[in-house]
Motif scaffolding. Structure first.
Motif, short mmCIF file in Angstrom:
data_model
loop_
_atom_site.label_atom_id
_atom_site.label_comp_id
_atom_site.label_asym_id
_atom_site.label_seq_id
_atom_site.Cartn_x
_atom_site.Cartn_y
_atom_site.Cartn_z
N ALA A 152 1.05 -1.04 0.04
CA ALA A 152 0.05 0.24 -0.09
C ALA A 152 0.80 1.38 0.06
O ALA A 152 0.40 2.14 -0.65
N GLU A 153 1.97 1.13 0.81
CA GLU A 153 2.96 2.38 0.81
C GLU A 153 3.63 2.56 -0.61
O GLU A 153 3.77 3.81 -0.95
N GLN A 154 4.02 1.63 -1.08
CA GLN A 154 4.61 1.45 -2.24
C GLN A 154 3.48 2.16 -3.27
O GLN A 154 4.10 3.18 -4.29
N GLN A 155 2.61 1.56 -3.48
CA GLN A 155 1.52 2.07 -4.47
C GLN A 155 1.16 3.60 -4.10
O GLN A 155 1.11 4.28 -5.25
N ALA A 156 1.19 3.92 -3.18
CA ALA A 156 1.05 5.44 -2.73
C ALA A 156 2.07 6.45 -3.29
O ALA A 156 1.89 7.41 -3.86
N VAL A 157 3.36 5.87 -3.03
CA VAL A 157 4.57 6.68 -3.61
C VAL A 157 4.62 6.70 -5.18
O VAL A 157 4.97 7.58 -5.73
N VAL A 158 4.32 5.47 -5.57
CA VAL A 158 4.49 5.43 -7.09
C VAL A 158 3.33 6.17 -8.01
O VAL A 158 3.46 6.91 -8.84
N ARG A 159 2.20 6.46 -7.31
CA ARG A 159 0.95 7.15 -7.65
C ARG A 159 1.38 8.64 -7.67
O ARG A 159 1.39 9.40 -8.50
N ASP A 160 2.01 9.14 -6.41
CA ASP A 160 2.26 10.50 -6.25
C ASP A 160 3.55 10.94 -7.47
O ASP A 160 3.53 11.73 -8.00
N LEU A 161 4.63 9.78 -7.37
CA LEU A 161 5.38 10.28 -8.47
C LEU A 161 5.25 10.33 -9.77
O LEU A 161 5.51 11.19 -10.60
N THR A 162 4.23 9.04 -10.28
CA THR A 162 3.87 8.93 -11.41
C THR A 162 3.16 10.40 -11.69
O THR A 162 3.16 10.95 -12.98
N GLY A 163 2.18 10.94 -10.82
CA GLY A 163 1.39 12.08 -11.24
C GLY A 163 2.47 13.26 -11.37
O GLY A 163 2.23 14.32 -12.26
N GLN A 164 3.36 13.43 -10.58
CA GLN A 164 4.12 14.62 -10.49
C GLN A 164 4.85 14.53 -12.15
O GLN A 164 5.24 15.40 -12.67
N ILE A 165 5.44 13.21 -12.39
CA ILE A 165 6.03 13.08 -13.88
C ILE A 165 5.28 13.66 -14.77
O ILE A 165 5.59 14.12 -15.88
#
Length: 245
Positions: A152-165
């Motif tokens: 869950a923590e990994q997916q949250a970070v991935v979503r955040d970074l993917t959104g920024q990118i």
């Protein structure tokens, strides 16, 4: 002699912002590809797979123990039947020699039945202990809560970074469209050959190839008008300079 390329203040601002946006995109992309959260998920997945492998092996052992218990129970039933036949034979047969053989066989049956009874008890205790450790209902392996949380923590970070990118890539496209075609072509050449389209002039060195530039080049750069587009003589990348003077 070819006239030098020029870029007005607004264009220089666009180029500087583009270089910053693309650098930020590269940094976030590199972080996305080497997340500590991903490494933790992979570690926990490996541990969970090992735990499940051991559980599968334990369930296989349990089936083997159940088969062993069934075999022992069957053998014990046969020994009891043999003992019963020997006792009935002793009651019905007056022949001395035959009675001696029956008493010997009865003793063997009694001894073996006692051994089987002990073995059955051990197997039953082992099965009971296994059932207690495996949990009620034998519902199969349950995923490690720590792994669930890590994912869950990994997916949250991935979503955040993917959104920024995604936002940065959108902004990069907007800025590229605002640059003159010749400048954009030089920028793309730098990206293709060196991974960056434009880099700052860091004192006497290029921020892309980090080679120290010779004194003649530095004097020429210092004397160049603010709107002149400069490129590194070593790598050809566009150079960003502080023109606030």
């Amino acid at each position: 002699m070819t006239a030098p390329l020029t870029l007005d203040a607004a264009g220089r601002g666009i180029l500087a912002e583009l270089a910053g946006v693309d650098e930020r995109t590269r940094l976030l992309t590199a972080r996305l590809q080497a997340l500590p959260e991903t490494a933790e998920v992979e570690r926990l997945e490996a541990a969970d797979e090992e735990r499940q492998r051991l559980a599968r092996r334990a369930r296989g052992d349990e089936r083997g123990r159940s088969a062993t218990l069934w075999r022992l129970t069957r053998d014990a039933a046969n020994m009891r039947a043999r003992r019963r036949r020997d006792i009935e034979g002793l009651r019905a047969n007056p022949d001395t020699e035959r009675r001696r053989d029956l008493r010997h066989d009865l003793a063997v049956a009694e001894r073996r039945l006692a051994e089987l009874t002990d073995e059955i008890a051990r197997e039953q205790r082992t099965l009971e202990a296994f059932g207690a450790s495996d949990g009620p209902g034998h519902e199969g392996p349950v995923e490690d809560p720590a792994l669930v949380q890590a994912r869950a923590e990994q997916q949250a970070v991935v979503r955040d970074l993917t959104g920024q990118i995604t936002d940065l890539e959108h902004r990069s496209r907007e800025l590229r469209e605002a640059l003159p075609p010749q400048i954009l072509a030089l920028y793309r050449d730098g990206e293709r050959d060196h991974g960056v389209g434009a880099a700052p002039l860091l004192g006497s060195s290029c921020g892309a190839c980090f080679i120290d530039l010779d004194a003649v080049t530095l004097r020429r750069f210092a004397a160049a008008p603010a709107d002149e587009v400069l490129t590194c003589p070593e790598c050809g990348v566009l150079l960003l300079r502080d023109t606030a003077r």
